[in-house]
Structures are given as structure tokens and as C-alpha cells.
Design a protein around this motif. Structure first.
Motif, PDB file in Angstrom:
ATOM      1  N   LEU A 104       5.415   9.204   1.741  1.00 19.63           N
ATOM      2  CA  LEU A 104       4.229  10.175   1.297  1.00 19.63           C
ATOM      3  C   LEU A 104       3.011   9.334   1.431  1.00 19.63           C
ATOM      4  CD1 LEU A 104       5.279  12.004  -1.641  1.00 19.63           C
ATOM      5  CD2 LEU A 104       5.251  13.029   0.249  1.00 19.63           C
ATOM      6  N   LEU A 105       1.956   9.890   1.963  1.00 18.60           N
ATOM      7  CA  LEU A 105       0.533   8.773   1.848  1.00 18.60           C
ATOM      8  C   LEU A 105      -0.593   9.760   1.244  1.00 18.60           C
ATOM      9  CD1 LEU A 105      -1.189   6.291   2.861  1.00 18.60           C
ATOM     10  CD2 LEU A 105      -1.257   7.679   5.009  1.00 18.60           C
ATOM     11  N   PHE A 106      -1.245   9.230   0.149  1.00 17.11           N
ATOM     12  CA  PHE A 106      -2.496   9.739  -0.128  1.00 17.11           C
ATOM     13  C   PHE A 106      -3.621   8.797   0.508  1.00 17.11           C
ATOM     14  CE2 PHE A 106       0.787  11.090  -3.197  1.00 17.11           C
ATOM     15  CZ  PHE A 106       0.097  12.302  -3.691  1.00 17.11           C
ATOM     16  N   TYR A 123      10.600  20.815  -3.620  1.00 18.99           N
ATOM     17  CA  TYR A 123      11.196  19.455  -3.282  1.00 18.99           C
ATOM     18  C   TYR A 123      10.587  18.388  -4.197  1.00 18.99           C
ATOM     19  CZ  TYR A 123      13.345  21.000   1.140  1.00 18.99           C
ATOM     20  OH  TYR A 123      14.299  21.446   2.185  1.00 18.99           O
ATOM     21  N   ARG A 124      11.415  17.680  -4.699  1.00 20.86           N
ATOM     22  CA  ARG A 124      10.685  16.443  -5.406  1.00 20.86           C
ATOM     23  C   ARG A 124      11.102  15.236  -4.803  1.00 20.86           C
ATOM     24  NH1 ARG A 124      12.265  18.086  -9.791  1.00 20.86           N
ATOM     25  NH2 ARG A 124      10.411  18.568 -10.962  1.00 20.86           N
ATOM     26  N   VAL A 125      10.206  14.428  -4.490  1.00 22.08           N
ATOM     27  CA  VAL A 125      10.405  13.114  -4.019  1.00 22.08           C
ATOM     28  C   VAL A 125      10.474  12.001  -4.879  1.00 22.08           C
ATOM     29  CG1 VAL A 125       9.301  11.306  -2.258  1.00 22.08           C
ATOM     30  CG2 VAL A 125       8.958  13.821  -1.709  1.00 22.08           C
ATOM     31  N   VAL A 126      11.781  11.356  -5.217  1.00 20.93           N
ATOM     32  CA  VAL A 126      11.888  10.800  -6.160  1.00 20.93           C
ATOM     33  C   VAL A 126      11.764   9.057  -5.519  1.00 20.93           C
ATOM     34  CG1 VAL A 126      13.667   9.665  -7.645  1.00 20.93           C
ATOM     35  CG2 VAL A 126      13.960  11.995  -7.001  1.00 20.93           C
ATOM     36  N   PRO A 127      10.814   8.662  -6.082  1.00 20.99           N
ATOM     37  CA  PRO A 127      10.219   7.325  -5.472  1.00 20.99           C
ATOM     38  C   PRO A 127      10.986   6.059  -5.434  1.00 20.99           C
ATOM     39  CG  PRO A 127       8.964   7.719  -7.506  1.00 20.99           C
ATOM     40  CD  PRO A 127       9.829   8.892  -7.189  1.00 20.99           C
ATOM     41  N   THR A 128      11.070   5.141  -4.527  1.00 22.10           N
ATOM     42  CA  THR A 128      12.002   3.987  -4.739  1.00 22.10           C
ATOM     43  C   THR A 128      10.808   2.730  -4.440  1.00 22.10           C
ATOM     44  OG1 THR A 128      12.558   3.912  -2.446  1.00 22.10           O
ATOM     45  CG2 THR A 128      14.100   5.032  -4.125  1.00 22.10           C
ATOM     46  N   ARG A 129       9.740   3.069  -3.802  1.00 23.70           N
ATOM     47  CA  ARG A 129       8.618   2.213  -3.744  1.00 23.70           C
ATOM     48  C   ARG A 129       7.229   2.838  -3.706  1.00 23.70           C
ATOM     49  NH1 ARG A 129       8.618  -2.518   0.057  1.00 23.70           N
ATOM     50  NH2 ARG A 129       6.597  -2.812   0.857  1.00 23.70           N
ATOM     51  N   ILE A 130       6.444   2.272  -4.293  1.00 24.88           N
ATOM     52  CA  ILE A 130       4.836   2.943  -4.495  1.00 24.88           C
ATOM     53  C   ILE A 130       4.018   1.794  -4.374  1.00 24.88           C
ATOM     54  CG2 ILE A 130       3.450   4.085  -5.869  1.00 24.88           C
ATOM     55  CD1 ILE A 130       5.652   5.317  -7.245  1.00 24.88           C
ATOM     56  N   GLU A 131       3.359   1.860  -3.180  1.00 27.43           N
ATOM     57  CA  GLU A 131       2.193   0.792  -2.878  1.00 27.43           C
ATOM     58  C   GLU A 131       0.724   1.315  -3.112  1.00 27.43           C
ATOM     59  OE1 GLU A 131       0.179  -1.384   1.017  1.00 27.43           O
ATOM     60  OE2 GLU A 131       2.598  -1.275   0.763  1.00 27.43           O
ATOM     61  N   PHE A 132      -0.054   0.715  -3.861  1.00 23.84           N
ATOM     62  CA  PHE A 132      -1.494   0.724  -4.213  1.00 23.84           C
ATOM     63  C   PHE A 132      -2.163   0.002  -3.337  1.00 23.84           C
ATOM     64  CE2 PHE A 132       1.089   2.566  -7.587  1.00 23.84           C
ATOM     65  CZ  PHE A 132      -0.014   3.608  -8.035  1.00 23.84           C
ATOM     66  N   TRP A 133      -3.033   0.370  -2.733  1.00 22.14           N
ATOM     67  CA  TRP A 133      -3.985  -0.213  -1.515  1.00 22.14           C
ATOM     68  C   TRP A 133      -5.335  -0.132  -1.861  1.00 22.14           C
ATOM     69  CZ3 TRP A 133      -7.859   0.762   1.836  1.00 22.14           C
ATOM     70  CH2 TRP A 133      -8.085  -0.073   3.119  1.00 22.14           C
ATOM     71  N   ARG A 158      -9.170   3.974  -0.952  1.00 18.53           N
ATOM     72  CA  ARG A 158      -7.903   3.620  -1.543  1.00 18.53           C
ATOM     73  C   ARG A 158      -7.017   4.403  -0.844  1.00 18.53           C
ATOM     74  NH1 ARG A 158      -9.233   4.513  -8.230  1.00 18.53           N
ATOM     75  NH2 ARG A 158      -9.842   2.642  -8.651  1.00 18.53           N
ATOM     76  N   GLN A 159      -5.624   3.881  -0.868  1.00 20.19           N
ATOM     77  CA  GLN A 159      -4.503   4.563  -0.359  1.00 20.19           C
ATOM     78  C   GLN A 159      -3.309   4.211  -1.301  1.00 20.19           C
ATOM     79  OE1 GLN A 159      -3.444   4.379   4.013  1.00 20.19           O
ATOM     80  NE2 GLN A 159      -5.010   2.620   4.042  1.00 20.19           N
ATOM     81  N   VAL A 160      -2.573   5.461  -1.468  1.00 27.90           N
ATOM     82  CA  VAL A 160      -1.193   5.201  -2.056  1.00 27.90           C
ATOM     83  C   VAL A 160      -0.091   5.503  -1.183  1.00 27.90           C
ATOM     84  CG1 VAL A 160      -0.007   5.690  -4.138  1.00 27.90           C
ATOM     85  CG2 VAL A 160      -2.156   5.754  -4.384  1.00 27.90           C
ATOM     86  N   ARG A 161       0.801   4.568  -1.000  1.00 25.47           N
ATOM     87  CA  ARG A 161       2.042   4.842  -0.183  1.00 25.47           C
ATOM     88  C   ARG A 161       3.256   4.866  -0.798  1.00 25.47           C
ATOM     89  NH1 ARG A 161       2.180  -0.132   3.863  1.00 25.47           N
ATOM     90  NH2 ARG A 161       3.860   1.388   4.966  1.00 25.47           N
ATOM     91  N   ILE A 162       4.050   5.871  -0.748  1.00 27.07           N
ATOM     92  CA  ILE A 162       5.274   6.335  -1.627  1.00 27.07           C
ATOM     93  C   ILE A 162       6.260   6.273  -0.616  1.00 27.07           C
ATOM     94  CG2 ILE A 162       6.421   7.793  -2.972  1.00 27.07           C
ATOM     95  CD1 ILE A 162       3.239   8.687  -3.652  1.00 27.07           C
ATOM     96  N   GLU A 163       7.527   5.909  -1.076  1.00 27.96           N
ATOM     97  CA  GLU A 163       8.954   6.068  -0.139  1.00 27.96           C
ATOM     98  C   GLU A 163      10.009   6.479  -1.193  1.00 27.96           C
ATOM     99  OE1 GLU A 163       9.782   2.435   1.755  1.00 27.96           O
ATOM    100  OE2 GLU A 163       8.096   2.096   2.874  1.00 27.96           O
ATOM    101  N   GLY A 164      10.743   7.356  -0.805  1.00 28.68           N
ATOM    102  CA  GLY A 164      11.972   7.758  -1.777  1.00 28.68           C
ATOM    103  C   GLY A 164      12.711   8.795  -1.077  1.00 28.68           C
ATOM    104  N   VAL A 165      13.186   9.550  -1.827  1.00 28.16           N
ATOM    105  CA  VAL A 165      14.488  10.599  -1.508  1.00 28.16           C
ATOM    106  C   VAL A 165      13.807  11.870  -1.878  1.00 28.16           C
ATOM    107  CG1 VAL A 165      16.803  11.359  -1.454  1.00 28.16           C
ATOM    108  CG2 VAL A 165      16.050   8.859  -1.142  1.00 28.16           C
ATOM    109  N   ALA A 166      13.868  12.941  -1.133  1.00 29.99           N
ATOM    110  CA  ALA A 166      13.527  14.233  -1.705  1.00 29.99           C
ATOM    111  C   ALA A 166      14.860  15.095  -1.941  1.00 29.99           C
ATOM    112  CB  ALA A 166      12.695  15.003  -0.391  1.00 29.99           C
ATOM    113  N   GLU A 167      14.554  15.890  -2.965  1.00 33.83           N
ATOM    114  CA  GLU A 167      15.619  16.784  -3.565  1.00 33.83           C
ATOM    115  C   GLU A 167      15.100  17.877  -3.904  1.00 33.83           C
ATOM    116  OE1 GLU A 167      15.886  14.943  -8.179  1.00 33.83           O
ATOM    117  OE2 GLU A 167      17.334  14.370  -6.630  1.00 33.83           O
ATOM    118  N   LYS A 168      15.681  18.911  -3.816  1.00 36.37           N
ATOM    119  CA  LYS A 168      15.388  20.509  -4.081  1.00 36.37           C
ATOM    120  C   LYS A 168      15.186  20.412  -5.618  1.00 36.37           C
ATOM    121  CE  LYS A 168      16.997  23.014  -0.221  1.00 36.37           C
ATOM    122  NZ  LYS A 168      17.945  24.167   0.226  1.00 36.37           N
ATOM    123  N   VAL A 169      13.974  21.139  -5.981  1.00 38.02           N
ATOM    124  CA  VAL A 169      13.723  21.493  -7.369  1.00 38.02           C
ATOM    125  C   VAL A 169      14.880  22.541  -7.787  1.00 38.02           C
ATOM    126  CG1 VAL A 169      11.631  20.503  -7.026  1.00 38.02           C
ATOM    127  CG2 VAL A 169      12.061  22.964  -7.253  1.00 38.02           C
TER     128      VAL A 169
END
Length: 213
Positions: free
Chosen positions: A96-98, A176-186, A105-116
């Protein structure tokens, strides 16, 4: 576009910095803080995020809207028969990218998506405007359609089908819920010496680190 046109677009990043002392121990709490600041600044659709998935031929991206944030991760809703859903079914790893560019600012998120859970989907669907509920039934997202008139006809059919009654969540639609494993704040800085602080998930929980710009 000429070189002068490109030069006019160059921004100098002077709004502030991001230090290790600014970070919260929990990256989701940190995200909530930045998200609140983006909303307070009046950014249009501050909850818009680019979702990246993978395909056999390369990456695929589109913009979706953040509709929930909880200790489990970042929640969005879509058609389960869409292209993005098909790609997540094959490979749930995603990003994900905000892009909150007026705040540099940017926020970059990496993770795994699972159905809610289905109950969560139904609760959210009930809160949607009625026209959006009808659109979820009328649109077979990502499928080819013959014309705009065909889309309008499908919407009119949905209006007639559910006239005078509550509209249930379609069985082919959900979250979907993206469960994060990495979150970067820029945070942008002068001379392109940007601040990049990242949270990495590991056996002992989250740890943070600074990355070179």
C-alpha cells in the motif's frame, strides 16, 4: 514537456523532518497520528491508497480507499470477482502507498491481505449510501461491458430489484485486511536528504531503523 516545464515542477522539501524520537513504539499508532494530521490539513481523500498486487507478468496497481484501521491492519472493500481479488487469491502478498504530497509525506506498507469476517463486511455495507450499495450489485467489477448504456441498465435493474427494501451485501463483495510486516514513514527534506524511518516486524515484535534516502 520541456526541460523548463520539468524544472518548474521541482519541489524543495522544507516542511519539517522526522526523527527517531518522533516515532511511536507501535507503527499503527504512528500511522494514526499522521493520518489525523493529513485529515486536519484538509487533504482530499486522505484515505486514498495505492494497492499493488502481483501477476505472472509483473505488478498491478490501483487506488482504493482505507475504510478501517485496527490492531490487525488496514481494511478496504471491493468486489471479490475483480481483478485485484483474483490476484490476491493467487498471491496475498501486497503493498500500500499513501501519498500525502502537500505535507511532503508518504507511507509505504508491505504485508499480506486476508478477507475480513463476513459480519464485518455486512456491517460496513449497511453504512454505505444507498446509491453505492446499488452500484455494488450492478457492477461486475473488472469485467468487460458493451457500453455505458449497459452499465446504466444494470444499475436501473438493481434499483427495481431492491425498491422499497434494505439492500444486503452481495455475496461476491467484501473486505480485505492488509496485515503489515513493514511500514515506512517518509518525510521530504532539503537537498533530497529525505527522512525514511521504517518499522520491521520480527520474532520479537516491531523494530525501527533509518534508511538512506
Amino acid at each position: 514537456m520541456t526541460p523548463d516545464d520539468l524544472a518548474a515542477l521541482r519541489a524543495e522539501y522544507e516542511l519539517g523532518g522526522l526523527d527517531e524520537a518522533d516515532l511511536d513504539a507501535d507503527p499503527l499508532t504512528m500511522f494514526s497520528r499522521w493520518f489525523a494530521e493529513a485529515r486536519a490539513a484538509g487533504l482530499v481523500e486522505a484515505n486514498a491508497m495505492v494497492l499493488a498486487t502481483s501477476t505472472p507478468t509483473g505488478p498491478s496497481t490501483r487506488t482504493v480507499l482505507l475504510k478501517g484501521l485496527d490492531p490487525g491492519g488496514f481494511v478496504f472493500f471491493t468486489n471479490y470477482e475483480s481483478r485485484k481479488a483474483a490476484e490476491l487469491a493467487v498471491s496475498p502478498a501486497c503493498a500500500l502507498l499513501f501519498g500525502w504530497y502537500p505535507l511532503q509525506r508518504q507511507v509505504r506498507i508491505e504485508g499480506v491481505a486476508e478477507k475480513v469476517a463476513r459480519a464485518e463486511t455486512e456491517e460496513y455495507f449497511a453504512s454505505r449510501p444507498r446509491d453505492s450499495q446499488l452500484g455494488a450489485w450492478a457492477s461486475r467489477q473488472s469485467a468487460e461491458v458493451g457500453s455505458r448504456e449497459d452499465l446504466d441498465a444494470a444499475y436501473a435493474e438493481a434499483e427495481q430489484r431492491f425498491a422499497g427494501q434494505e439492500i444486503p451485501a452481495p455475496p461476491f463483495w467484501g473486505g480485505y485486511r492488509v496485515v503489515p510486516t513493514r511500514i515506512e514513514f517518509w518525510q521530504g527534506r532539503r537537498g533530497r536528504m529525505h527522512d525514511r524511518l521504517v518499522y520491521l516486524d520480527g520474532p520479537e515484535g516491531w523494530r525501527s531503523a533509518r534508511l538512506a534516502p
